[in-house]
Write a protein that holds these residues in place. Structure first.
Motif, PDB file in Angstrom:
ATOM      1  N   MET A 189       0.096  -9.451  -6.001  1.00  0.00           N
ATOM      2  CA  MET A 189       1.413  -8.873  -5.969  1.00  0.00           C
ATOM      3  C   MET A 189       1.733  -8.508  -4.520  1.00  0.00           C
ATOM      4  SD  MET A 189       2.757  -5.324  -7.721  1.00  0.00           S
ATOM      5  CE  MET A 189       2.993  -6.051  -9.303  1.00  0.00           C
ATOM      6  N   PRO A 190       2.871  -8.895  -4.044  1.00  0.00           N
ATOM      7  CA  PRO A 190       3.246  -8.542  -2.674  1.00  0.00           C
ATOM      8  C   PRO A 190       3.476  -7.039  -2.532  1.00  0.00           C
ATOM      9  CG  PRO A 190       4.589 -10.357  -3.492  1.00  0.00           C
ATOM     10  CD  PRO A 190       3.804  -9.826  -4.642  1.00  0.00           C
ATOM     11  N   TYR A 191       3.169  -6.514  -1.387  1.00  0.00           N
ATOM     12  CA  TYR A 191       3.289  -5.098  -1.065  1.00  0.00           C
ATOM     13  C   TYR A 191       4.675  -4.561  -1.382  1.00  0.00           C
ATOM     14  CZ  TYR A 191       3.226  -1.016   2.053  1.00  0.00           C
ATOM     15  OH  TYR A 191       3.316   0.233   2.584  1.00  0.00           O
ATOM     16  N   ARG A 192       5.705  -5.292  -1.035  1.00  0.00           N
ATOM     17  CA  ARG A 192       7.077  -4.802  -1.218  1.00  0.00           C
ATOM     18  C   ARG A 192       7.479  -4.706  -2.688  1.00  0.00           C
ATOM     19  NH1 ARG A 192       7.187  -9.850   0.517  1.00  0.00           N
ATOM     20  NH2 ARG A 192       8.274 -11.420  -0.693  1.00  0.00           N
ATOM     21  N   GLU A 193       6.714  -5.340  -3.601  1.00  0.00           N
ATOM     22  CA  GLU A 193       7.043  -5.303  -5.025  1.00  0.00           C
ATOM     23  C   GLU A 193       6.382  -4.136  -5.769  1.00  0.00           C
ATOM     24  OE1 GLU A 193       6.496  -9.016  -7.013  1.00  0.00           O
ATOM     25  OE2 GLU A 193       7.521 -10.128  -5.421  1.00  0.00           O
ATOM     26  N   ILE A 194       5.486  -3.422  -5.115  1.00  0.00           N
ATOM     27  CA  ILE A 194       4.835  -2.274  -5.757  1.00  0.00           C
ATOM     28  C   ILE A 194       5.862  -1.154  -5.868  1.00  0.00           C
ATOM     29  CG2 ILE A 194       3.026  -0.526  -5.542  1.00  0.00           C
ATOM     30  CD1 ILE A 194       1.376  -2.622  -4.010  1.00  0.00           C
ATOM     31  N   ARG A 195       6.113  -0.700  -7.092  1.00  0.00           N
ATOM     32  CA  ARG A 195       7.143   0.313  -7.322  1.00  0.00           C
ATOM     33  C   ARG A 195       6.577   1.690  -7.662  1.00  0.00           C
ATOM     34  NH1 ARG A 195       9.949  -2.024  -4.397  1.00  0.00           N
ATOM     35  NH2 ARG A 195      11.219  -3.764  -5.025  1.00  0.00           N
TER      36      ARG A 195
ATOM     37  N   THR B  76      -3.647  13.162   0.992  1.00  0.00           N
ATOM     38  CA  THR B  76      -2.630  12.705   1.926  1.00  0.00           C
ATOM     39  C   THR B  76      -3.138  11.423   2.547  1.00  0.00           C
ATOM     40  OG1 THR B  76      -3.554  14.050   3.685  1.00  0.00           O
ATOM     41  CG2 THR B  76      -1.766  15.030   2.417  1.00  0.00           C
ATOM     42  N   GLY B  77      -2.249  10.597   2.959  1.00  0.00           N
ATOM     43  CA  GLY B  77      -2.653   9.348   3.585  1.00  0.00           C
ATOM     44  C   GLY B  77      -2.850   8.215   2.606  1.00  0.00           C
ATOM     45  N   ILE B  78      -2.622   8.430   1.312  1.00  0.00           N
ATOM     46  CA  ILE B  78      -2.790   7.349   0.338  1.00  0.00           C
ATOM     47  C   ILE B  78      -1.761   6.247   0.572  1.00  0.00           C
ATOM     48  CG2 ILE B  78      -2.684   6.761  -2.116  1.00  0.00           C
ATOM     49  CD1 ILE B  78      -4.151   9.374  -2.673  1.00  0.00           C
ATOM     50  N   PRO B  79      -0.486   6.561   0.812  1.00  0.00           N
ATOM     51  CA  PRO B  79       0.461   5.471   1.119  1.00  0.00           C
ATOM     52  C   PRO B  79       0.039   4.674   2.347  1.00  0.00           C
ATOM     53  CG  PRO B  79       1.656   7.479   0.605  1.00  0.00           C
ATOM     54  CD  PRO B  79       0.203   7.853   0.705  1.00  0.00           C
ATOM     55  N   GLU B  80      -0.478   5.379   3.353  1.00  0.00           N
ATOM     56  CA  GLU B  80      -0.923   4.692   4.570  1.00  0.00           C
ATOM     57  C   GLU B  80      -2.115   3.783   4.291  1.00  0.00           C
ATOM     58  OE1 GLU B  80      -0.260   7.948   4.353  1.00  0.00           O
ATOM     59  OE2 GLU B  80       1.519   8.119   5.628  1.00  0.00           O
ATOM     60  N   ALA B  81      -3.034   4.254   3.453  1.00  0.00           N
ATOM     61  CA  ALA B  81      -4.204   3.439   3.105  1.00  0.00           C
ATOM     62  C   ALA B  81      -3.787   2.194   2.322  1.00  0.00           C
ATOM     63  CB  ALA B  81      -5.199   4.269   2.289  1.00  0.00           C
ATOM     64  N   LEU B  82      -2.825   2.344   1.411  1.00  0.00           N
ATOM     65  CA  LEU B  82      -2.328   1.196   0.657  1.00  0.00           C
ATOM     66  C   LEU B  82      -1.649   0.202   1.594  1.00  0.00           C
ATOM     67  CD1 LEU B  82      -1.892  -0.117  -2.119  1.00  0.00           C
ATOM     68  CD2 LEU B  82       0.236   1.174  -2.299  1.00  0.00           C
ATOM     69  N   ALA B  83      -0.850   0.718   2.513  1.00  0.00           N
ATOM     70  CA  ALA B  83      -0.178  -0.157   3.481  1.00  0.00           C
ATOM     71  C   ALA B  83      -1.204  -0.890   4.338  1.00  0.00           C
ATOM     72  CB  ALA B  83       0.774   0.655   4.350  1.00  0.00           C
ATOM     73  N   ALA B  84      -2.254  -0.186   4.749  1.00  0.00           N
ATOM     74  CA  ALA B  84      -3.288  -0.817   5.574  1.00  0.00           C
ATOM     75  C   ALA B  84      -3.994  -1.930   4.801  1.00  0.00           C
ATOM     76  CB  ALA B  84      -4.295   0.232   6.037  1.00  0.00           C
TER      77      ALA B  84
ATOM     78  N   LYS C 243       6.133   2.671   6.066  1.00  0.00           N
ATOM     79  CA  LYS C 243       7.531   3.089   5.909  1.00  0.00           C
ATOM     80  C   LYS C 243       8.318   2.123   5.026  1.00  0.00           C
ATOM     81  CE  LYS C 243       7.527   5.525  10.245  1.00  0.00           C
ATOM     82  NZ  LYS C 243       7.761   5.440  11.644  1.00  0.00           N
ATOM     83  N   ARG C 244       7.797   0.917   4.831  1.00  0.00           N
ATOM     84  CA  ARG C 244       8.491  -0.071   4.005  1.00  0.00           C
ATOM     85  C   ARG C 244       8.030  -0.054   2.547  1.00  0.00           C
ATOM     86  NH1 ARG C 244       8.670  -5.690   6.050  1.00  0.00           N
ATOM     87  NH2 ARG C 244      10.426  -5.708   4.637  1.00  0.00           N
ATOM     88  N   LEU C 245       7.103   0.856   2.222  1.00  0.00           N
ATOM     89  CA  LEU C 245       6.613   0.959   0.853  1.00  0.00           C
ATOM     90  C   LEU C 245       7.661   1.643  -0.015  1.00  0.00           C
ATOM     91  CD1 LEU C 245       4.309   0.660  -1.206  1.00  0.00           C
ATOM     92  CD2 LEU C 245       3.435   2.837  -0.415  1.00  0.00           C
ATOM     93  N   ALA C 246       8.093   0.980  -1.063  1.00  0.00           N
ATOM     94  CA  ALA C 246       9.114   1.522  -1.966  1.00  0.00           C
ATOM     95  C   ALA C 246       8.502   2.312  -3.119  1.00  0.00           C
ATOM     96  CB  ALA C 246       9.967   0.380  -2.517  1.00  0.00           C
TER      97      ALA C 246
END
Length: 189
Positions: free
Chosen positions: A1-7, A36-44, A51-54
């Motif tokens: 699944m592409p990163y941008r499709e994770i809702r 804290t930092g879970i969105p950053e870890a997912l992005a990494a 910042k582009r994680l929806a």
């Protein structure tokens, strides 16, 4: 699944759930820093810009995560649900029902009453490693004889206060004994 499709994304750690003692602001922030930092870890992990994680992030109680992860991927439209392990978010066991796209929690058992910790204690008493060998005791139990059944029925007790579904441990069996650990089963080790 592409990163941008994770809702949406959930994780099974809600330290405010079933907390036996109030958390001060200092303690709460100490626990909160773990998450804290879970969105950053997912992005990494996706080599993407956080910042582009929806996706919206949600904390999910430990046993509710177990119940949901088994029911919602099952082929069943309706099912009884049970999660029992050592400990998670101050509960050791949770049960409920699932129907369609809904899940209902009907009850739980709070720490220190835990079948998982009970199995760990028996495993250690029998001389196995501290953690990880419980499955051996569970497997070997079928070959045993109920010589100490009366003691084990006193250690794991039916608890009618939980809608007739709960249990409690005889915690006096888990306290340090001046006679050593063999005292738990009424014989020396």
């Amino acid at each position: 699944m592409p990163y941008r499709e994770i809702r949406t994304r959930g994780w099974a750690r809600n330290f405010f759930t079933r907390c036996a003692c109030p958390l001060s602001r200092g303690n709460a922030s100490k626990f909160s820093r773990k998450f804290t930092g879970i969105p950053e870890a997912l992005a990494a992990a996706f080599d993407a810009d956080p910042k582009r994680l929806a996706a919206k992030f949600h904390r999910i109680e430990h046993h509710q995560a177990h119940l949901a992860s088994s029911f919602f991927v099952s082929p069943f439209e309706r099912a009884a649900l049970l999660s029992a392990d050592g400990l998670g978010d101050f509960a050791s066991t949770m049960w409920g029902a699932g129907a369609g796209r809904r899940m209902r929690v009907d009850g739980s058992v709070a720490f220190p009453h835990s079948l998982g910790l009970f199995y760990s204690a028996v495993t250690q008493y029998l001389g196995f490693l501290k953690f990880g060998d419980e499955y051996k005791v569970m497997g070997l139990a079928a070959y045993g004889h109920p010589e100490r059944l009366d003691v084990f029925r006193d250690i794991v007790r039916f608890d009618g206060r939980s809608n007739g579904n709960g249990f409690r441990l005889g915690l006096d069996y888990f306290s340090a004994s001046p006679h050593g650990p063999g005292d738990v089963l009424g014989r020396s080790r």
